[in-house]
Design a protein around this motif. Structure first.
Motif, mmCIF file in Angstrom:
data_model
loop_
_atom_site.group_PDB
_atom_site.id
_atom_site.type_symbol
_atom_site.label_atom_id
_atom_site.label_comp_id
_atom_site.label_asym_id
_atom_site.label_seq_id
_atom_site.Cartn_x
_atom_site.Cartn_y
_atom_site.Cartn_z
ATOM 1 N N UNK A 142 -3.151 22.399 -26.899
ATOM 2 C CA UNK A 142 -3.920 22.436 -25.896
ATOM 3 C C UNK A 142 -4.308 21.073 -24.837
ATOM 4 N N UNK A 143 -3.580 20.078 -25.544
ATOM 5 C CA UNK A 143 -3.614 18.689 -24.582
ATOM 6 C C UNK A 143 -4.917 18.192 -24.756
ATOM 7 N N UNK A 144 -5.891 18.804 -25.600
ATOM 8 C CA UNK A 144 -7.155 17.948 -25.743
ATOM 9 C C UNK A 144 -6.942 17.035 -26.954
ATOM 10 N N UNK A 145 -7.893 15.942 -27.056
ATOM 11 C CA UNK A 145 -7.942 15.361 -28.278
ATOM 12 C C UNK A 145 -8.168 16.228 -29.516
ATOM 13 N N UNK A 146 -7.610 16.099 -30.645
ATOM 14 C CA UNK A 146 -7.577 17.091 -31.695
ATOM 15 C C UNK A 146 -8.948 17.617 -32.096
ATOM 16 N N UNK A 147 -9.895 16.730 -31.910
ATOM 17 C CA UNK A 147 -11.200 17.096 -32.346
ATOM 18 C C UNK A 147 -12.032 18.164 -31.360
#
Ligand SMILES: [Zn+2]
Length: 189
Positions: free
Chosen positions: A30-35
């Motif tokens: 999702x290309x978001x920081x994993x948190x």
């Protein structure tokens, strides 16, 4: 967190409010920081990605939503139970033994009636069958129960020929002779 009011879904790539370099691990799905992965609709794919690429982070995530996993496992169980019940029902239906039984029952002092049970296990319309017996034996014949026909007269012995002749799917072996049975029904027969 300083970006709490920002919707994580809107953010793509590095967070402009953060001074880099910083050790942030981004999700390859999702290309978001994993948190933030857990807010992503396709979270389970994120988890798959994590499992492959960042196994150590994946372990954390796994622990984090351990309760979620547990409850979904429970749901799974329930579903299986429901499915199981359904299957059981189907099985039971299949297990209904296809068998026609014929018996003779006294009617008054000298007369007898013949009781035919089990025709509906062969998907035979009882009304049609009763009518058939009535015209075949030229006597009264009627549906008297859920799967029962009473023929006025002792025609039991004839039925071993008549039933397989009329309904070829009923082998003579599937017509069971119950002999003489006392009927405790209070119906007029
Ligand atoms: Zn992700």
């Amino acid at each position: 967190m300083s970006v709490e009011d920002e919707k994580p879904e809107l953010r793509v790539g590095p967070d402009p409010n953060v001074i880099y370099p910083i050790k942030v691990q981004y999700c390859g799905n999702c290309s978001l920081p994993i948190e933030y992965c857990e807010y992503y609709p396709d979270y389970h794919k994120c988890k798959e990605w994590l499992e492959k690429n960042l196994p150590s982070e994946f372990e954390k995530v796994k622990l984090d939503d351990g309760s979620l996993e547990a409850s979904s496992a429970e749901d799974e169980k329930k579903r299986q139970k429901r499915g199981g019940k359904g299957m059981l029902k189907t099985k039971k239906k299949e297990e209904v033994q296809k068998l026609v039984t014929v018996s003779r029952a006294p009617r008054g002092k000298k007369k007898s009636v013949t009781v035919v049970q089990g025709l509906s296990t062969f998907d035979i319309d009882l009304k049609v069958a009763a009518k058939f017996f009535g015209s075949r034996f030229a006597c009264g014949s009627s549906v008297t129960g859920e799967d029962e026909i009473v023929i006025q007269g002792d025609v039991k012995d004839d039925l071993f020929d008549v039933i397989p002749e009329k309904w070829p799917q009923i082998d003579e072996d599937l017509v069971d002779d119950l002999g003489d049975q006392k009927r405790s029904l209070h119906k007029a027969i």
